[in-house]
Write a protein that holds these residues in place. Structure first.
Motif, short mmCIF file in Angstrom:
data_model
loop_
_atom_site.label_atom_id
_atom_site.label_comp_id
_atom_site.label_asym_id
_atom_site.label_seq_id
_atom_site.Cartn_x
_atom_site.Cartn_y
_atom_site.Cartn_z
N LEU A 277 59.63 36.08 31.71
CA LEU A 277 61.07 36.24 31.86
C LEU A 277 61.87 35.43 30.85
O LEU A 277 63.08 35.61 30.72
N ARG A 278 61.19 34.55 30.10
CA ARG A 278 61.89 33.82 29.03
C ARG A 278 62.07 34.70 27.80
O ARG A 278 63.04 34.56 27.06
N THR A 279 61.12 35.60 27.57
CA THR A 279 61.18 36.46 26.38
C THR A 279 61.42 37.93 26.72
O THR A 279 61.80 38.71 25.86
N GLY A 280 61.15 38.31 27.97
CA GLY A 280 61.26 39.70 28.36
C GLY A 280 60.06 40.53 27.99
O GLY A 280 60.05 41.74 28.21
N GLY A 281 59.02 39.90 27.45
CA GLY A 281 57.84 40.62 27.01
C GLY A 281 56.75 40.67 28.08
O GLY A 281 56.64 39.76 28.90
N ILE A 282 55.97 41.75 28.06
CA ILE A 282 54.81 41.87 28.95
C ILE A 282 53.67 41.05 28.39
O ILE A 282 53.44 41.03 27.18
N ALA A 283 52.95 40.35 29.27
CA ALA A 283 51.90 39.42 28.84
C ALA A 283 50.54 39.93 29.29
O ALA A 283 50.01 39.55 30.33
N TYR A 284 49.94 40.82 28.47
CA TYR A 284 48.60 41.36 28.77
C TYR A 284 47.52 40.28 28.65
O TYR A 284 46.48 40.37 29.29
N GLY A 285 47.75 39.30 27.81
CA GLY A 285 46.74 38.27 27.61
C GLY A 285 46.86 37.10 28.55
O GLY A 285 46.12 36.13 28.43
N SER A 286 47.75 37.18 29.52
CA SER A 286 48.01 36.05 30.42
C SER A 286 46.96 35.96 31.52
O SER A 286 46.37 36.97 31.92
N PRO A 287 46.76 34.76 32.06
CA PRO A 287 45.86 34.65 33.22
C PRO A 287 46.40 35.41 34.43
O PRO A 287 45.62 35.87 35.27
N GLU A 288 47.73 35.57 34.51
CA GLU A 288 48.30 36.29 35.65
C GLU A 288 47.92 37.77 35.62
O GLU A 288 47.72 38.38 36.69
N TYR A 289 47.83 38.36 34.43
CA TYR A 289 47.41 39.76 34.33
C TYR A 289 46.01 39.93 34.89
O TYR A 289 45.73 40.86 35.66
N LEU A 290 45.13 39.00 34.53
CA LEU A 290 43.77 39.05 35.03
C LEU A 290 43.72 38.79 36.53
O LEU A 290 43.05 39.50 37.29
N LEU A 291 44.44 37.77 37.00
CA LEU A 291 44.43 37.44 38.42
C LEU A 291 44.93 38.60 39.27
O LEU A 291 44.38 38.89 40.34
N ALA A 292 46.00 39.25 38.81
CA ALA A 292 46.52 40.39 39.57
C ALA A 292 45.48 41.49 39.67
O ALA A 292 45.30 42.10 40.73
N GLY A 293 44.78 41.75 38.57
CA GLY A 293 43.73 42.76 38.59
C GLY A 293 42.59 42.38 39.52
O GLY A 293 42.11 43.21 40.30
N LEU A 294 42.16 41.13 39.45
CA LEU A 294 41.06 40.69 40.30
C LEU A 294 41.46 40.73 41.77
O LEU A 294 40.65 41.08 42.64
N GLY A 295 42.70 40.34 42.06
CA GLY A 295 43.16 40.39 43.44
C GLY A 295 43.18 41.81 43.97
O GLY A 295 42.79 42.06 45.13
N ALA A 296 43.62 42.75 43.15
CA ALA A 296 43.62 44.15 43.56
C ALA A 296 42.20 44.68 43.76
O ALA A 296 41.96 45.49 44.66
N VAL A 297 41.27 44.24 42.93
CA VAL A 297 39.86 44.64 43.11
C VAL A 297 39.34 44.16 44.46
O VAL A 297 38.67 44.90 45.19
N ASP A 298 39.65 42.90 44.80
CA ASP A 298 39.23 42.38 46.11
C ASP A 298 39.83 43.22 47.23
O ASP A 298 39.14 43.61 48.18
N TYR A 299 41.12 43.49 47.12
CA TYR A 299 41.83 44.20 48.20
C TYR A 299 41.32 45.63 48.35
O TYR A 299 40.90 46.05 49.44
N PHE A 300 41.32 46.40 47.27
CA PHE A 300 40.89 47.79 47.39
C PHE A 300 39.37 47.89 47.59
O PHE A 300 38.89 48.83 48.22
N GLY A 301 38.64 46.91 47.06
CA GLY A 301 37.20 46.89 47.35
C GLY A 301 36.93 46.71 48.83
O GLY A 301 36.02 47.34 49.39
N ASP A 302 37.71 45.86 49.49
CA ASP A 302 37.56 45.68 50.93
C ASP A 302 37.90 46.96 51.69
O ASP A 302 37.37 47.20 52.79
N LEU A 303 38.78 47.79 51.13
CA LEU A 303 39.12 49.07 51.75
C LEU A 303 38.12 50.16 51.42
O LEU A 303 38.20 51.27 51.98
N GLY A 304 37.19 49.89 50.49
CA GLY A 304 36.18 50.88 50.13
C GLY A 304 36.62 51.87 49.07
O GLY A 304 36.00 52.94 48.92
N VAL A 305 37.67 51.55 48.30
CA VAL A 305 38.18 52.45 47.27
C VAL A 305 37.67 51.99 45.90
O VAL A 305 37.82 50.82 45.56
#
Length: 451
Positions: A277-305
């Motif tokens: 939010l300081r630059t307005g740019g998307i951060a693909y290389g950020s740890p948050e991008y990875l964490l969000a993906g891993l969290g979604a894998v845990d969540y949808f994996g638990d649902l069997g998707v």
């Protein structure tokens, strides 16, 4: 080996929150036929025209989703199996620019670049699904998807992923692929393409997404269903909040999909794009991008998707130390997550630039990541007590039968990352990784098709 960033209890809390969003806030469903179908299934209209999704409807959709998606080469061989122990890998797609490996210049993607990207995908053993990396600017927008798919099919037998601009173009692409497969039944039985679509953030199921999801489900064709949420701009800035909203949007899309074709194949996960939010740019290389993906894998994996997430990409604009560091961080984390699929290899500039050099680097790192995710084998032979008994006193490990039997598999061997000593490196010309990547791209482009 498996890394979780969400505990099962946290995954359950996210699910409850996502169901609350769907049941109390709802989704803006903009396709009339889909709205009628959802109303018949139990959705009711709330203030402002949003549709509220009952928990039971979501549960029924999740029960019918297959736990496995398989994609094939056009010769009929299995290329992608989401039940495999390690994930499959694919480049990103839909870039605007290309980093020209010949000139080092950033320029618009052309159809010739799409062909070269598909050719490199074909010759990289660790790439399981091909894309063209970008949208060809020298093709009319309404023809970009179909011409991209035709170019990829001309260069490789591997399955491909595509994005269409709208449902009309999407159906044209699927019809062309069905003809190439010998018919709709043949394409559904051995699909070799994957469509990417889904809701819009915040909380919108557009006419296009609804029609594409329903068309794929009725034809039993594989599709990825997920939104692209920009944290702090089209969704909550916190990772948990972003995952909740994104998951609610995805669940709504899955309901639409499974109502149209119960048991139709579908992948999902997270496309949460952290915004600085300081630059307005998307951060693909950020740890948050990875964490969000891993969290979604845990969540949808638990649902069997079955899931797929982005990694192997960078915010850098060139293939440099930043690009390598961010790609490695993402790929090794994704390898540990237990996801079915990792895509976005070859991406620079936060997904706006495609690079063949970056794709080759990503494939190299994926090889090391696969070895890392295999962990440590512990059995009687691997424990090596007998080799220690034989070789310890005489320091004869190097010539021992145990070493000779395992030497080719005990250590991953890179093809581009250097391991020679300083003297040998200097003698060979002191070639840097960046130079090796450019050379490798040219070799792959010139090489005949494998097999």
């Amino acid at each position: 080996m498996r890394l979780r960033v969400l505990s099962s209890d946290e995954s359950t809390r996210i699910h409850r929150a996502a169901l609350t969003v769907l049941g109390e806030i709802g989704m803006d469903v903009r396709d009339a036929d889909t709205r009628r179908e959802l109303a018949r299934a139990g959705c009711r209209e709330a203030a402002g025209g949003y549709l509220l999704f009952p928990e039971e409807l979501v549960a029924r959709a999740l029960e019918t989703i297959p736990h496995r998606v398989v994609l094939y080469r056009r010769d009929g061989a299995v290329a992608v199996d989401t039940s495999a122990a390690t994930p499959c890998f694919a480049p990103g797609l839909n870039c605007i620019n290309i980093l020209d490996h010949r000139t080092g210049a950033h320029r618009e993607c052309l159809l010739s670049d799409v062909r070269e990207a598909a050719r490199v995908c074909d010759r990289l053993a660790r790439i399981d699904l091909a894309t063209g990396l970008g949208n060809p600017a020298d093709v009319a927008p309404e023809r970009q998807a179909i011409e991209t798919v035709k170019a990829i099919v001309a260069e490789t037998e591997k399955p491909l992923a595509f994005i269409a601009h709208d449902e009309v173009e999407d159906e044209e692409v699927w019809a062309w692929l069905a003809e190439a497969a010998g018919g709709w039944t043949e394409l559904a039985e051995r699909p070799f393409a994957l469509d990417l679509t889904g809701p819009y953030s915040p909380l919108e199921l557009g006419e296009e997404a609804c029609r594409r999801l329903r068309h794929a489900a009725r034809r039993r064709l594989p599709v990825v269903c997920y939104p692209a949420l920009l944290s702090g701009t089209t969704g909550p800035v916190t990772l948990a909040g972003a995952i909740v909203q994104s998951s609610a949007e995805t669940l709504a899309g899955l309901v639409v999909h499974q109502l149209a074709g119960p048991g139709a194949p579908v992948l999902t996960a997270s496309a949460i794009l952290p915004v600085d939010l300081r630059t307005g740019g998307i951060a693909y290389g950020s740890p948050e991008y990875l964490l969000a993906g891993l969290g979604a894998v845990d969540y949808f994996g638990d649902l069997g998707v079955p899931t797929w997430i982005g990694a192997g990409c960078s915010d850098s604009h060139v293939v440099d130390a930043q690009a390598a560091a961010e790609a490695a961080m993402g790929l090794y984390g994704a390898m540990m997550a237990g996801t079915s699929f990792v895509h976005n290899l070859g991406f620079l500039s936060a997904g706006k630039t495609g690079s063949l050099e970056m794709l080759v680097l990503g494939a190299e790192l994926a090889g090391g990541g696969r070895r890392f995710a295999q962990g440590i084998a512990v059995d009687d032979d691997a424990l090596g007590v007998e080799v220690t008994r034989r070789a310890a006193r005489e320091h004869s490990y190097m010539m021992d039968e145990h070493t000779l039997a395992h030497m080719s598999s005990a250590m991953w061997e890179p093809s581009l990352l250097g391991r020679v000593n300083l003297e040998r490196w200097r003698k060979d010309g002191g070639i840097t990784l960046e130079q090796r990547l450019r050379q490798r791209v040219e070799e792959l482009l010139a090489a005949p098709p494998p097999g």
